[in-house]
Design a protein around this motif. Structure first.
Motif, PDB file in Angstrom:
ATOM      1  N   LYS A  53     -22.073 -19.372   7.217  1.00 33.37           N
ATOM      2  CA  LYS A  53     -23.435 -19.594   7.707  1.00 33.37           C
ATOM      3  C   LYS A  53     -23.997 -18.328   8.343  1.00 33.37           C
ATOM      4  O   LYS A  53     -25.175 -17.978   8.135  1.00 33.37           O
ATOM      5  N   ARG A  59     -27.231 -23.302   0.942  1.00 32.92           N
ATOM      6  CA  ARG A  59     -26.634 -24.634   0.911  1.00 32.92           C
ATOM      7  C   ARG A  59     -25.777 -24.820  -0.333  1.00 32.92           C
ATOM      8  O   ARG A  59     -24.699 -25.410  -0.274  1.00 32.92           O
ATOM      9  N   ASP A  97     -18.492 -21.603   9.548  1.00 30.38           N
ATOM     10  CA  ASP A  97     -19.377 -20.901  10.488  1.00 30.38           C
ATOM     11  C   ASP A  97     -19.598 -19.459  10.060  1.00 30.38           C
ATOM     12  O   ASP A  97     -20.716 -18.939  10.163  1.00 30.38           O
ATOM     13  N   LEU A 150     -22.520 -23.094   0.158  1.00 30.23           N
ATOM     14  CA  LEU A 150     -21.691 -23.813   1.131  1.00 30.23           C
ATOM     15  C   LEU A 150     -21.062 -25.047   0.490  1.00 30.23           C
ATOM     16  O   LEU A 150     -19.879 -25.340   0.713  1.00 30.23           O
TER      17      LEU A 150
END
Length: 341
Positions: free
Chosen positions: A238, A244, A235, A247
């Motif tokens: 983000k 992406r 979190d 991540l």
């Protein structure tokens, strides 16, 4: 009203006295703890030692062949009996010059052929493992992190791949696929007919193992990612605007390496056994280039004339598979102390 104490009456805390009886405990990272647990397992350490020896043998065998120290292709008809099949001497012709004896019908040194066979079989297994793990890890991370229709699509694709019979597909696609690969390799300069044939057969086995081997890896990784994606650091990444790609490969991937590493140690012996089985069925690298599978296949014809020719490659293959599995079990127990063997 109480007056303040004078400077002479103020107690100054003395410097702490070092006590030799106090044991200083240094903190250790999870990796250090895992290594310590693995080293405490004697069976895993013995298996790891044997695994390293197998890897060294696989690396040194081609070098020794090029230096003419090993002669896996040299025929020695003088080491055979008058029938031209059975090796001279006891136990398949075992001697100081040929510690594992010689091959029936040809007299080729069995130790040299087994060492080079380990190189071929282990190379196929390792390359197939790397491809399998890369495909399975990437798809598992994408499916587990994205969820929704992406997860469903990858899951149905996994079910589709698992529904195909691997052995039947291997036998059905062997001839046309190998022919296509050989035609493509024929244009490579400096590649002989024998090398192109062996390379084509080896690439075909690698493709089959990788295509049908990645779904279990993807399922394992997906299960890990489903719990990791709900963690606070995801979190936070983000909120900081992480892409992406970051991540997937910077936040998620480092947290799933432990089960992937364990799966690698289990895939290698499985692929070694699979390559041997495929070669035994006549699919894979063909003689005279040795692999553990085609040596075992050839030894079936001489089980009565020379039992050692069948026994030694079979025991070697079994030992390699067992020690690799034991290393995988030890790595799993070291990385997950709650798991029990």
């Amino acid at each position: 009203m109480t007056l303040p104490a004078s400077e002479a009456e103020i107690e100054v805390p003395s410097a702490p006295v070092e006590d030799d009886s106090v044991v200083k405990v240094a903190g250790r990272s999870p990796t250090q703890l895992a290594i310590a647990r693995f080293r405490a397992d004697k069976l895993s350490m013995i298996s790891l030692t044997f695994t390293v020896l197998v890897a060294l043998c696989a690396i040194l065998a081609p070098i020794l062949v090029s230096l003419d120290v090993l002669n896996p292709y040299k025929y020695n008809q003088d080491l055979l009996t008058e029938d031209g099949v059975t090796p001279l001497g006891r136990l398949g012709g075992i001697s100081w010059d040929h510690p594992f004896g010689v091959e029936p019908g040809t007299g080729r040194d069995l130790l040299s052929r087994l060492m080079l066979a380990i190189t071929s079989s282990l190379a196929i297994a390792l390359i197939a493992t790397v491809i399998t793990v890369v495909i399975g890890t990437v798809l598992g991370i994408i499916a587990g992190f994205s969820g929704g229709w992406v997860d469903s699509l990858v899951g149905r694709f996994i079910d589709l791949v698992l529904s195909f019979p691997q052995t039947m597909m291997l036998l059905a696609l062997a001839a046309p696929t190998v022919l296509v690969i050989r035609n493509d390799l024929s244009s490579v300069p400096g590649l002989g007919v024998l090398e192109s044939r062996d390379l084509a057969n080896g690439l075909f086995v690698i493709i089959i193992l990788a295509v049908f081997g990645w779904p279990p890896v993807a399922r394992v990784v997906r299960g890990q990612v489903l719990s990791i994606r709900e963690r606070e650091f995801i979190d936070a990444a983000k909120l900081l605007g992480a892409s992406r790609r970051r991540l997937y490969f910077k936040e998620v991937l480092p947290n799933v390496w432990a089960p992937v590493l364990v799966y690698v140690t289990l895939l290698v012996p499985a692929f070694i056994s699979a390559e041997a089985a495929f070669s035994f069925l006549g699919v894979g690298i063909k003689p005279p280039t040795p692999t553990l599978g085609n040596i075992l296949r050839n030894s079936v014809d001489y089980t009565s004339a020379d039992p050692m020719y069948f026994f030694l490659p079979g025991v070697l293959l079994a030992l390699i598979v067992v020690v690799f599995n034991l290393v995988g079990d030890g790595a799993r127990d070291a990385l997950d102390p709650k798991a029990h063997r």
